[in-house]
Design a protein around this motif. Structure first.
Motif, PDB file in Angstrom:
ATOM      1  N   GLY A  11      19.554  -1.374  -6.162  1.00  0.00           N
ATOM      2  CA  GLY A  11      19.519  -2.634  -5.741  1.00  0.00           C
ATOM      3  C   GLY A  11      19.165  -3.045  -4.264  1.00  0.00           C
ATOM      4  N   GLY A  12      19.978  -2.078  -3.423  1.00  0.00           N
ATOM      5  CA  GLY A  12      19.938  -2.227  -1.935  1.00  0.00           C
ATOM      6  C   GLY A  12      18.560  -1.680  -1.628  1.00  0.00           C
ATOM      7  N   LEU A  15      15.518  -3.942  -2.495  1.00  0.00           N
ATOM      8  CA  LEU A  15      15.777  -5.173  -1.587  1.00  0.00           C
ATOM      9  C   LEU A  15      14.895  -4.948  -0.305  1.00  0.00           C
ATOM     10  CD1 LEU A  15      19.095  -6.719  -2.023  1.00  0.00           C
ATOM     11  CD2 LEU A  15      16.771  -8.046  -1.983  1.00  0.00           C
ATOM     12  N   ILE A  16      15.162  -3.881   0.248  1.00  0.00           N
ATOM     13  CA  ILE A  16      14.722  -3.473   1.749  1.00  0.00           C
ATOM     14  C   ILE A  16      13.367  -2.997   1.579  1.00  0.00           C
ATOM     15  CG2 ILE A  16      14.871  -1.644   3.384  1.00  0.00           C
ATOM     16  CD1 ILE A  16      17.825  -1.253   2.920  1.00  0.00           C
ATOM     17  N   TRP A  18      11.060  -4.339  -0.814  1.00  0.00           N
ATOM     18  CA  TRP A  18      10.539  -5.525  -0.958  1.00  0.00           C
ATOM     19  C   TRP A  18      10.441  -6.080   0.498  1.00  0.00           C
ATOM     20  CZ3 TRP A  18      13.018 -10.611   0.049  1.00  0.00           C
ATOM     21  CH2 TRP A  18      12.121 -11.579  -0.524  1.00  0.00           C
ATOM     22  N   GLY A  19      11.376  -6.148   1.326  1.00  0.00           N
ATOM     23  CA  GLY A  19      11.259  -6.807   2.738  1.00  0.00           C
ATOM     24  C   GLY A  19      10.114  -6.229   3.356  1.00  0.00           C
ATOM     25  N   MET A  20       9.904  -4.681   3.376  1.00  0.00           N
ATOM     26  CA  MET A  20       8.866  -4.230   3.825  1.00  0.00           C
ATOM     27  C   MET A  20       7.373  -4.507   3.299  1.00  0.00           C
ATOM     28  SD  MET A  20      10.387  -0.388   3.656  1.00  0.00           S
ATOM     29  CE  MET A  20      11.812   0.267   4.791  1.00  0.00           C
ATOM     30  N   GLY A  23       5.784  -7.898   4.286  1.00  0.00           N
ATOM     31  CA  GLY A  23       5.200  -8.004   5.345  1.00  0.00           C
ATOM     32  C   GLY A  23       3.820  -7.826   5.277  1.00  0.00           C
ATOM     33  N   LEU A  25       1.701  -5.141   5.093  1.00  0.00           N
ATOM     34  CA  LEU A  25       1.192  -3.750   5.642  1.00  0.00           C
ATOM     35  C   LEU A  25       1.250  -2.863   4.837  1.00  0.00           C
ATOM     36  CD1 LEU A  25       2.075  -4.245   9.428  1.00  0.00           C
ATOM     37  CD2 LEU A  25       0.053  -4.917   8.208  1.00  0.00           C
ATOM     38  N   PHE A  30       6.442   2.162   7.556  1.00  0.00           N
ATOM     39  CA  PHE A  30       7.863   2.430   7.540  1.00  0.00           C
ATOM     40  C   PHE A  30       8.093   3.807   7.228  1.00  0.00           C
ATOM     41  CE2 PHE A  30       7.548  -1.997   6.776  1.00  0.00           C
ATOM     42  CZ  PHE A  30       8.534  -2.604   7.822  1.00  0.00           C
TER      43      PHE A  30
ATOM     44  N   ILE E  38      17.419 -10.555   1.812  1.00  0.00           N
ATOM     45  CA  ILE E  38      17.765  -9.141   2.378  1.00  0.00           C
ATOM     46  C   ILE E  38      19.145  -9.072   2.920  1.00  0.00           C
ATOM     47  CG2 ILE E  38      17.301  -7.635   4.150  1.00  0.00           C
ATOM     48  CD1 ILE E  38      14.318  -8.034   3.838  1.00  0.00           C
ATOM     49  N   ALA E  45      24.874  -5.322  -1.975  1.00  0.00           N
ATOM     50  CA  ALA E  45      24.622  -4.191  -2.686  1.00  0.00           C
ATOM     51  C   ALA E  45      25.276  -2.889  -2.314  1.00  0.00           C
ATOM     52  CB  ALA E  45      23.241  -3.552  -2.410  1.00  0.00           C
ATOM     53  N   LEU E 167       7.184  -4.334  11.623  1.00  0.00           N
ATOM     54  CA  LEU E 167       6.035  -5.268  11.160  1.00  0.00           C
ATOM     55  C   LEU E 167       5.289  -5.765  12.307  1.00  0.00           C
ATOM     56  CD1 LEU E 167       7.345  -6.774   7.864  1.00  0.00           C
ATOM     57  CD2 LEU E 167       5.625  -5.020   8.048  1.00  0.00           C
TER      58      LEU E 167
END
Lengths: 261, 261, 261, 261, 261
Positions: A11-12, A15-16, A18-20, A23, A25, A30, E38, E45, E167
């Motif tokens: 999950g963690g 989430l990260i 998804w956050g990336m 954006g 790009l 990353f 997040i 998480a 980003l």
């Protein structure tokens, strides 16, 4: 399999990621292989300096443990101890010899064996507590290894960022490259933070909690074994052992059968 | 030679160097003699204020210790103690006098000597525990010295960077020099971080782990010696001493021969 | 005079000064009287809030102590105790009365006095341990005062920098003044860091180490005095006291003369 | 009135004000009512979540205590205890009943009362130590409340600055407003730092020191009372109680008059 | 309902909201759903990795407890214990059997039950102290869970900000977007700080304080029950129990009626 450990990790990271991606790009900005190598490699380099080789190489197994469910079942152990207490009450301490075969837990088995051998109660207590103390010490050391990794990861993240910043600052004449260069420089700090806060430190905490639970079970066993050896009434033993449990868990234990004085 | 310590150091520095060079500017931007002198010099200046001269000068030997393999071999020591127990059982405590010659370890030798002299068990325990306590205290102090260095190094890294920033900010009129000046200013922070996280702090941790192992061996010796003096059955002694070991290590110990009551 | 304390301070400041001057702008950019006043003044303002006046005013003497060499000489004290033990052995406890005159150390003198007076051993132990405990507590408090100064100095460095930044940001319209204004703003952080890391914290550490040494000497004295009172064999006493020393120091002690039972 | 607390606070604020004004812009750039409200309000909001209402509301009195001089006078208390010891020696324990009236200190009065009632020494000790323990626990809690405030203040300073930065960054199109906006954003961090480092943390430290002094006085009283009850020689009692004092303070105590066995 | 917890939370959030709105841009710049997801998601998480599922799922109840008023009323409990003491004094220990029905508190009820059953005092003490110890351990674990959340929240705030900065830095070519992008990047740090400092950490503190109060009440009960069992005079018991209270609370307790020897 410990679902919470696995679920938290998946999950963690989801989430990260998804956050990336949100954006716009993609993941490319990353991912920087050299940055990953520096942070992970540097962290483990310091880790190998810090721990003797034989211990450091065991880190894989230690991490693996946090993914397995503990086999200790407090209520089950108390029931088992009370069963032994009833047997001992009805048929004498020697009758426990047969019961040894049915015991899964090595620690409990050893304790019953000592009682059957007629070992002095003080010595039984001392042997079992020494063993329990050293088990706890080994667990604490395992936890400490993950904490150490969790402390070095952000440090090497910062070291990597400093390297990247120095490189960027020496090439300020091309303004268009400043942004991306700085972005790459920040990646090591990012990797170090994620390693520490999503992997090493939570896993260390889980091992600590697990150790607490295992020690509680062992304390219950010692208390129970000594009470059995002292020939205490199973009803009193039940009362004593239940004090180790939270009220919620207590109701899960069936009352000890006999124990009529 | 402790391969892990050496390998970790070499590997860690290789990774950082590789990270620097992969920036395409060579090592030049990362080497600044005055910055190195300020960080290393300042760190050791504070270190000499913090510790008495006689202790501070011993830092070289302390660092050296982390590169040597420990000579303690837990399983071997337990075997040795059990051998002594069997001798004492068969031939009496005085027979240990001859055995003293074969003992490498000073601590064990001293303990056996006290037993042979017929010293009171309480006094044997007190003398050995006092000695053990002070050995541990000296080790902890050694570790503390490396921790102190690990705390001052980043502090002087920051002090150096502040000096560099002040100098840079006073000369903002030449924009082309801003980048390189700031890069140089950041170098002290970089040096301080590497010193702390790749050298001082991991070495401190290793000394701590080593001390733990040594104290465990000494505890085993004391427990074993007192049991021998009390004339306990070697089989019981073996049981007691094995409780100090992890399950993995236990199987490595051959069962004590005699011990027939 | 403790050369390490003085040398560390002089060396540390020389290094920082050299780092400043090597920037080619002289010392002027680094000296700002108001900044010094705010950091030093603010640190001591909080210090006076934190400690009662009588204690706070003693800070000068406390700092001074870190510059003096300790008068305790562990090996010498052990020799002295063994001398007393031999005297007591040969001529009885009362013979120690004459020896009291030759004892420099107040603590040892007091202990011998109590023994000569025929005070109960338990009481001797309790009186001496109470005194030792309170000496240690006072030393720990002294160390704590320097630690407190070492914590407030960087805090006021940051407060000063925030004041400077606010002033600078309100006057951004003159770009040529931005650099120097910011340089001045950073000076308080710089002063705070140097005060903490080159003065207060290392001095605190030295006092801590000194206290440890002094307590070790006092422990040796108590152990020795109680053994003398118990009429123990000087050879056993020597064995016991040497356990307090590192192996290196032990060889420096001449074996106790008599002690033949 | 504790001059050090007051003087430190006044001096510290005067220094910071002087630093602000010396920037030539007056105090206006440093005063922003909403920022003050957010930092102070947020800090106390978290404080009220953290502590039960009845305790949280007592924070005013707790802060006030740091401004009052302690009434405990160690030397005076020792003199008083020795006076009681002499009375008890000459006229018996019951004669202390009259002396109770002259005792200011509630704790000492209670102890003497217990002795006069012929309470068992073990019980006297247990009652007084329980009371002492709980007094210390309450003081530690008071100190903890100030420490909590000292931890939340900088946190809300940072939260306020983040709010300010977000607002500023959304309005970057007017360059002339960037500086002042950022200056205002930094103010909350400044307020939080000052609150923590000039008020909450030093006051917490003072309460800690005060508690230490008060506990020392109570320990002296308990030691003295038990010695009186045991009928010990006042000269021995004096010796014991003086061990609690620093050498400087010891000379301030007049030798106990009688005490001739 | 604990008004302080609720009031603090509502007040704190109101203040922060007011600070946001007073910037004149409304709440829009401060709300970013992905950022919230997040930070909150990442924090939980890691939390689920750190704690076994059964414990982690209990976090809602744990947070809820900080909003409820404790039912323990120290003065009331002392009065109850003294009432029991008087009953036992007048009518004998067995008379307590009827009183059991009127006792609300499970812990006290259990203790009285043990006394009525004629359990050995040592065993009564051991059973009650074991139970008390485990209750405290469970509370400490609950507090630790909130502390863990309070440590991970800012960490994921920083991780989110690093993602946002990377980003932003990759898209520096559009200067007009820099400000808003950076503002958004800072939001995760802001959310993490608020979560930690206005929710998790203050709630953890409140649970700690509550546990302290509950343990105090349990200590009073144990002390009182053992005194009752020992047949002590209710007046002495009252004196002993009042030592657990602050002077302010003591006056609230009516003097124990009988107790005439």
């Amino acid at each position: 399999m410990d679902i919470a450990t696995l679920g938290g990790l998946v999950g963690g990271f989801a989430l990260i990621l998804w956050g990336m991606i949100s954006g716009g790009l993609g993941l490319t900005p990353f991912i920087d292989a050299p940055s990953i190598i520096i942070v992970v490699g540097g962290t483990f380099a310091s880790f190998f300096i810090a721990y003797p080789l034989s211990k450091a190489l065991g880190i894989g197994g230690i991490i693996g443990r946090a993914f397995k469910n503990p086999t200790d079942d407090t209520a089950g152990i108390i029931a088992k101890v009370l069963e032994l207490a009833n047997t001992a009450r009805r048929e004498g301490l020697l009758a426990l010899e047969e019961a040894v075969g049915n015991i899964q837990d090595d620690f409990l088995k050893k304790g019953v064996g000592l009682i059957v051998d007629g070992t002095d109660p003080e010595l039984v207590k001392s042997i079992l507590e020494t063993e329990m103390g050293f088990v706890s010490e080994r667990h604490t050391e395992s936890k400490g290894m993950l904490d150490t990794l969790g402390a070095f990861a952000p440090a090497f993240g910062m070291i990597g960022t400093l390297v990247g910043l120095v490189l960027m600052l020496q090439q300020l004449d091309d303004p268009s490259s400043i942004g991306p260069s700085m972005a790459v420089a920040l990646l090591t700090t990012f990797y170090g933070s994620v390693l520490a806060n999503l992997i090493f430190l939570p896993l260390a905490k889980k091992l600590e909690i697990r150790n607490g639970e295992e020690m509680l079970v062992k304390e219950i066993m010692i208390e129970g074994l000594l009470s059995i050896q002292a020939g205490e009434n199973p009803r009193i033993i039940e009362e004593k052992l239940k004090a180790f449990l939270s009220p919620k868990l207590r109701s899960a234990i069936a009352p000890a059968g006999g124990g009529d004085e």
